[in-house]
Design an enzyme around this catalytic site. Structure first.
Site, PDB file in Angstrom:
ATOM      1  N   ASP A 187       0.884  -1.186   0.000  1.00 55.21           N
ATOM      2  CA  ASP A 187       0.000   0.000   0.000  1.00 55.21           C
ATOM      3  C   ASP A 187       0.908   1.218   0.000  1.00 55.21           C
ATOM      4  O   ASP A 187       0.924   2.004   0.954  1.00 55.21           O
ATOM      5  CB  ASP A 187      -0.922  -0.003   1.208  1.00 55.21           C
ATOM      6  CG  ASP A 187      -1.975   1.107   1.147  1.00 55.21           C
ATOM      7  OD1 ASP A 187      -2.045   1.808   0.113  1.00 55.21           O
ATOM      8  OD2 ASP A 187      -2.718   1.281   2.127  1.00 55.21           O
ATOM      9  N   ASN A 192       1.979   6.802   3.496  1.00 56.66           N
ATOM     10  CA  ASN A 192       2.625   5.723   4.244  1.00 56.66           C
ATOM     11  C   ASN A 192       4.147   5.799   4.263  1.00 56.66           C
ATOM     12  O   ASN A 192       4.811   4.899   4.774  1.00 56.66           O
ATOM     13  CB  ASN A 192       2.161   4.369   3.703  1.00 56.66           C
ATOM     14  CG  ASN A 192       0.695   4.134   3.964  1.00 56.66           C
ATOM     15  OD1 ASN A 192       0.143   4.687   4.920  1.00 56.66           O
ATOM     16  ND2 ASN A 192       0.052   3.346   3.133  1.00 56.66           N
ATOM     17  N   ASP A 206       1.750   1.183   7.785  1.00 58.39           N
ATOM     18  CA  ASP A 206       0.629   0.506   7.124  1.00 58.39           C
ATOM     19  C   ASP A 206       1.105  -0.616   6.212  1.00 58.39           C
ATOM     20  O   ASP A 206       0.905  -0.601   4.997  1.00 58.39           O
ATOM     21  CB  ASP A 206      -0.230   1.504   6.342  1.00 58.39           C
ATOM     22  CG  ASP A 206      -1.075   2.379   7.248  1.00 58.39           C
ATOM     23  OD1 ASP A 206      -1.121   2.100   8.456  1.00 58.39           O
ATOM     24  OD2 ASP A 206      -1.666   3.354   6.751  1.00 58.39           O
TER      25      ASP A 206
END
Length: 262
Positions: A187, A192, A206
């Site tokens: 992701d 992130n 994440d």
């Protein structure tokens, strides 16, 4: 492609009772809400992620954080618990600010190259041959065929909504050759990556989808997220900063796979 529905929580939106109690226990404040209804809170030296029933599996993320920690900077898991409404994961706060912190969105020409360099550093740090987790095509296509993905074109990016599910799935039956197997973030959207005050990438968060796959699976989404968070004109800069040439076929393939996948 439209942006994902994630961002700071709406102050007027009522929080789930479990989140209110978690916030009280940890003296924490909600700072982020994702598209699945999950909420991230920040306390004193910790972050808490709460996921509702049916949302992201935080035990899965805990396992990946523990595995990745010897090789790169990620949040240290401290506690995982659940109740009848969801589950939560407490991690030690790591240094750095999200690359979509308001200050960085005003300095996209610094933030975007940092995200690209940080992604390259992550891929080079994590040992692909020793990784017990997968995010490869066989796994992801199998999830889609099992009905775990997004079959409704209304859930897809604008450039894919002219397709129906069978047509989109047929396109995914002709993947490009794997280019550089790595341990993918899973992701790799701009929020992130954490940056220090100088714009140096210092950590990633994440990691619930972390696993082995083609580096373009991350690059396709990392570059796309730049348009969501900084506006047009930054996609190729991210890929260039990573250190490879823009690859239209792989970009298009992995963005379609992302839209259909869980």
């Amino acid at each position: 492609m439209d942006p994902v529905i994630a961002g700071p929580p709406d102050a007027d939106r009522e929080l789930p009772a479990a989140v209110v109690e978690i916030a009280r226990i940890h003296d924490a404040t909600p700072v982020w809400r994702n598209e699945a209804g999950g909420i991230t809170l920040r306390g004193h030296g910790v972050h808490i992620k709460w996921s509702p029933i049916g949302g992201p599996d935080l035990r899965r993320e805990q396992e990946r954080l523990i595995w990745a920690a010897p090789f790169t900077t990620v949040p240290e898991p401290l506690e995982h618990r659940s109740d009848g409404t969801g589950e939560w994961l407490v991690t030690r706060t790591v240094a750095g600010r999200s690359a979509v912190d308001p200050d960085w969105t005003l300095r996209a020409s610094t933030a975007v190259p940092a995200i690209g360099r940080g992604l390259r550093e992550l891929h080079e740090a994590l040992p692909v041959d020793d990784c017990p987790f997968r995010w490869d095509l066989d796994l992801r296509l199998g999830e889609i065929d099992a009905g775990l993905g997004h079959r409704d074109p209304d859930d897809w990016g604008q450039e894919h909504r002219h397709l129906d599910f069978p047509a989109a799935r047929r396109l995914l039956a002709d993947p490009p050759p794997v280019d550089g197997p790595v341990v993918c973030h899973g992701d790799a959207c701009a929020p992130n990556t954490l940056l220090d005050e100088d714009g140096t990438p210092v950590a990633h968060v994440d990691l619930g989808r972390l696993g082995t796959g083609d580096r373009w699976a991350d690059l396709a989404i990392a570059s796309l997220s730049c348009t969501w968070n900084y506006g047009p004109g930054f996609e190729e800069l991210l890929v260039e900063s990573y250190g490879v040439d823009w690859d239209p076929r792989r970009i298009a393939y992995y963005r379609l796979l992302w839209d259909l996948g869980p």
